[in-house]
Every structure is written in structure tokens, then in C-alpha cells.
Design a protein around this motif. Structure first.
Motif, mmCIF file in Angstrom:
data_model
loop_
_atom_site.group_PDB
_atom_site.id
_atom_site.type_symbol
_atom_site.label_atom_id
_atom_site.label_comp_id
_atom_site.label_asym_id
_atom_site.label_seq_id
_atom_site.Cartn_x
_atom_site.Cartn_y
_atom_site.Cartn_z
ATOM 1 N N VAL A 68 0.841 -1.196 0.000
ATOM 2 C CA VAL A 68 0.000 0.000 0.000
ATOM 3 C C VAL A 68 0.877 1.247 0.000
ATOM 4 O O VAL A 68 0.576 2.243 -0.669
ATOM 5 N N LYS A 69 1.981 1.188 0.740
ATOM 6 C CA LYS A 69 2.892 2.332 0.777
ATOM 7 C C LYS A 69 3.472 2.607 -0.605
ATOM 8 O O LYS A 69 3.509 3.751 -1.058
ATOM 9 N N VAL A 70 3.937 1.584 -1.291
ATOM 10 C CA VAL A 70 4.525 1.766 -2.621
ATOM 11 C C VAL A 70 3.485 2.323 -3.592
ATOM 12 O O VAL A 70 3.770 3.250 -4.361
ATOM 13 N N ILE A 71 2.281 1.805 -3.539
ATOM 14 C CA ILE A 71 1.215 2.299 -4.422
ATOM 15 C C ILE A 71 0.880 3.751 -4.080
ATOM 16 O O ILE A 71 0.721 4.589 -4.971
ATOM 17 N N GLY A 72 0.804 4.066 -2.800
ATOM 18 C CA GLY A 72 0.524 5.434 -2.378
ATOM 19 C C GLY A 72 1.604 6.408 -2.821
ATOM 20 O O GLY A 72 1.307 7.503 -3.310
ATOM 21 N N LEU A 81 -2.452 11.807 -5.931
ATOM 22 C CA LEU A 81 -2.760 11.798 -4.506
ATOM 23 C C LEU A 81 -2.027 12.966 -3.860
ATOM 24 O O LEU A 81 -0.905 13.293 -4.252
ATOM 25 N N ARG A 82 -2.657 13.592 -2.898
ATOM 26 C CA ARG A 82 -2.041 14.760 -2.244
ATOM 27 C C ARG A 82 -0.862 14.353 -1.377
ATOM 28 O O ARG A 82 -0.843 13.274 -0.796
ATOM 29 N N ARG A 83 0.092 15.248 -1.264
ATOM 30 C CA ARG A 83 1.295 15.020 -0.444
ATOM 31 C C ARG A 83 0.979 14.934 1.045
ATOM 32 O O ARG A 83 1.791 14.450 1.813
ATOM 33 N N LYS A 84 -0.176 15.383 1.466
ATOM 34 C CA LYS A 84 -0.561 15.323 2.875
ATOM 35 C C LYS A 84 -0.616 13.889 3.394
ATOM 36 O O LYS A 84 -0.537 13.652 4.588
ATOM 37 N N VAL A 85 -0.760 12.941 2.501
ATOM 38 C CA VAL A 85 -0.859 11.528 2.866
ATOM 39 C C VAL A 85 0.518 10.918 3.138
ATOM 40 O O VAL A 85 0.622 9.867 3.768
ATOM 41 N N LEU A 86 1.568 11.586 2.708
ATOM 42 C CA LEU A 86 2.933 11.042 2.819
ATOM 43 C C LEU A 86 3.321 10.623 4.233
ATOM 44 O O LEU A 86 3.891 9.538 4.402
ATOM 45 N N PRO A 87 3.030 11.392 5.285
ATOM 46 C CA PRO A 87 3.390 10.924 6.631
ATOM 47 C C PRO A 87 2.727 9.599 7.022
ATOM 48 O O PRO A 87 3.345 8.756 7.674
ATOM 49 N N VAL A 91 4.654 5.915 7.909
ATOM 50 C CA VAL A 91 4.374 5.067 9.069
ATOM 51 C C VAL A 91 4.178 3.624 8.616
ATOM 52 O O VAL A 91 4.661 2.689 9.274
ATOM 53 N N LEU A 92 3.505 3.423 7.499
ATOM 54 C CA LEU A 92 3.321 2.067 6.970
ATOM 55 C C LEU A 92 4.677 1.411 6.678
ATOM 56 O O LEU A 92 4.863 0.228 6.937
ATOM 57 N N GLY A 93 5.606 2.171 6.146
ATOM 58 C CA GLY A 93 6.942 1.639 5.870
ATOM 59 C C GLY A 93 7.670 1.247 7.140
ATOM 60 O O GLY A 93 8.377 0.242 7.182
ATOM 61 N N SER A 134 12.199 1.395 0.025
ATOM 62 C CA SER A 134 10.914 2.076 0.118
ATOM 63 C C SER A 134 10.986 3.254 1.091
ATOM 64 O O SER A 134 10.441 4.331 0.815
ATOM 65 N N LEU A 135 11.661 3.061 2.220
ATOM 66 C CA LEU A 135 11.832 4.154 3.181
ATOM 67 C C LEU A 135 12.630 5.304 2.554
ATOM 68 O O LEU A 135 12.280 6.476 2.712
ATOM 69 N N ALA A 136 13.697 4.969 1.834
ATOM 70 C CA ALA A 136 14.528 5.996 1.192
ATOM 71 C C ALA A 136 13.746 6.739 0.112
ATOM 72 O O ALA A 136 13.832 7.976 0.010
ATOM 73 N N ILE A 137 12.975 6.011 -0.680
ATOM 74 C CA ILE A 137 12.185 6.637 -1.747
ATOM 75 C C ILE A 137 11.156 7.595 -1.155
ATOM 76 O O ILE A 137 10.973 8.705 -1.651
ATOM 77 N N SER A 138 10.497 7.185 -0.081
ATOM 78 C CA SER A 138 9.505 8.085 0.521
ATOM 79 C C SER A 138 10.183 9.312 1.125
ATOM 80 O O SER A 138 9.653 10.422 1.044
ATOM 81 N N HIS A 139 11.358 9.138 1.696
ATOM 82 C CA HIS A 139 12.103 10.276 2.243
ATOM 83 C C HIS A 139 12.499 11.248 1.129
ATOM 84 O O HIS A 139 12.342 12.461 1.273
ATOM 85 N N LEU A 140 13.010 10.707 0.029
ATOM 86 C CA LEU A 140 13.415 11.562 -1.091
ATOM 87 C C LEU A 140 12.205 12.206 -1.778
ATOM 88 O O LEU A 140 12.290 13.323 -2.277
ATOM 89 N N THR A 141 11.090 11.506 -1.796
ATOM 90 C CA THR A 141 9.866 12.071 -2.373
ATOM 91 C C THR A 141 9.369 13.224 -1.516
ATOM 92 O O THR A 141 8.872 14.222 -2.029
ATOM 93 N N ARG A 142 9.529 13.104 -0.216
ATOM 94 C CA ARG A 142 9.107 14.177 0.690
ATOM 95 C C ARG A 142 9.923 15.445 0.430
ATOM 96 O O ARG A 142 9.388 16.544 0.431
ATOM 97 N N LYS A 143 11.235 15.271 0.205
ATOM 98 C CA LYS A 143 12.119 16.423 -0.032
ATOM 99 C C LYS A 143 11.799 17.133 -1.342
ATOM 100 O O LYS A 143 12.071 18.293 -1.491
#
Length: 144
Positions: A68-72, A81-87, A91-93, A134-143
Motif C-alpha cells: 500500500v505504501k509503494v502504491i501510495g 494523490l495529495r502530499r498530505k498523505v505522505l506521513p 508510518v506504513l513503511g 521504500s523508506l529511502a524513496i519516501s524520504h526523497l519524495t518528501r524532499k
């Protein structure tokens, strides 16, 4: 850079199922009886027969949470999808990483028993790598 992140994230949609079926460890009673390979899926199959509650929890942590995290993240990267969902996705990761910790803990406990032989296999590293990626990708996507 954003195209590379998108490609890496979408590659996880293929890598995670491979990691679920790859052997996490080989275990057996005493070294003379041979070792059986245990994967996320074979472990879940055993859990469903013995403890349904724990099986549901592990299924969520090992399969649904990371996927679900990867799809999100992909939906965010493609602007669907809005960036507000990123946090929430992050947590899922982290919940998926708890699964890797438990597997490592089980290996340490079983190795201390003495009568059981346990060897880690490439699937443990693949599964851990997928979660860390996946954790690294979400971190870099946040930046971004």
C-alpha cells in the motif's frame, strides 16, 4: 531525479512479491536432518493454521503495509494523490520494518536453543532491501 524515483518505486511492485516467496532462512532440527526453507509466504501459511490473529497481523505488516505504501507513493509521484498523505505512508513503511526486526529476533532466539540449526538466506536481505529502499524513496519524495 524524479523519473529515477518513480522507476525505483515502481520496481518495488515487482521486487516485493519476489521477496515474499524467496527463502528468508533455512531451519532444521540438528544439522543431520537437513534444512527446510522458510519464506514470508510459507511462514504465513503455517501461521494461518495455528494462530489466525497473529497471521492477520503479520500479513498486514509483511504484505499489505509495504505494498500500500509503494502504491501510495506512486500515486503521489504521478500527482494523483495529495502530499498530505505522505506521513501516513511513511508510518506504513516503518511498520513493515518491524517485521524484519521480528524475523531477525526469531533467528537469534532459535540459534540460542542449541537443537535447531538456522541459516539466513538471500530472501531476508532482499526483503530488508525492499523495505529500506521504500523508506529511502519516501524520504526523497518528501524532499522533492
Amino acid at each position: 531525479m524524479s523519473n529515477l524515483l518513480r522507476f525505483a518505486n515502481l520496481a518495488l511492485l515487482i521486487a516485493f512479491p519476489i521477496a515474499w516467496f524467496a527463502p528468508l532462512m533455512r531451519a532444521g532440527i540438528l544439522p543431520i536432518f537437513g534444512l527446510s526453507e522458510i519464506s514470508v509466504i510459507s511462514g504465513l501459511q503455517s501461521l494461518w493454521q495455528t494462530d489466525v490473529g497473529l497471521a492477520l497481523l503479520v500479513t498486514f505488516f509483511a504484505i499489505f503495509a509495504p505494498y500500500v505504501k509503494v502504491i501510495g507513493i506512486a500515486l503521489i509521484q504521478f500527482g494523483l494523490l495529495r502530499r498530505k498523505v505522505l506521513p501516513v505512508l511513511e508510518v506504513l513503511g516503518k511498520l513493515a520494518m518491524a517485521d524484519v526486526f521480528l524475523i531477525a529476533l526469531y533467528i537469534v532466539i532459535v540459534k540460542g536453543a542449541g537443537y535447531v540449526k538456522v541459516e539466513t538466506a538471500y530472501g531476508l536481505y532482499l526483503f530488508t532491501g525492499c523495505i529500506l529502499a521504500s523508506l529511502a524513496i519516501s524520504h526523497l519524495t518528501r524532499k522533492r
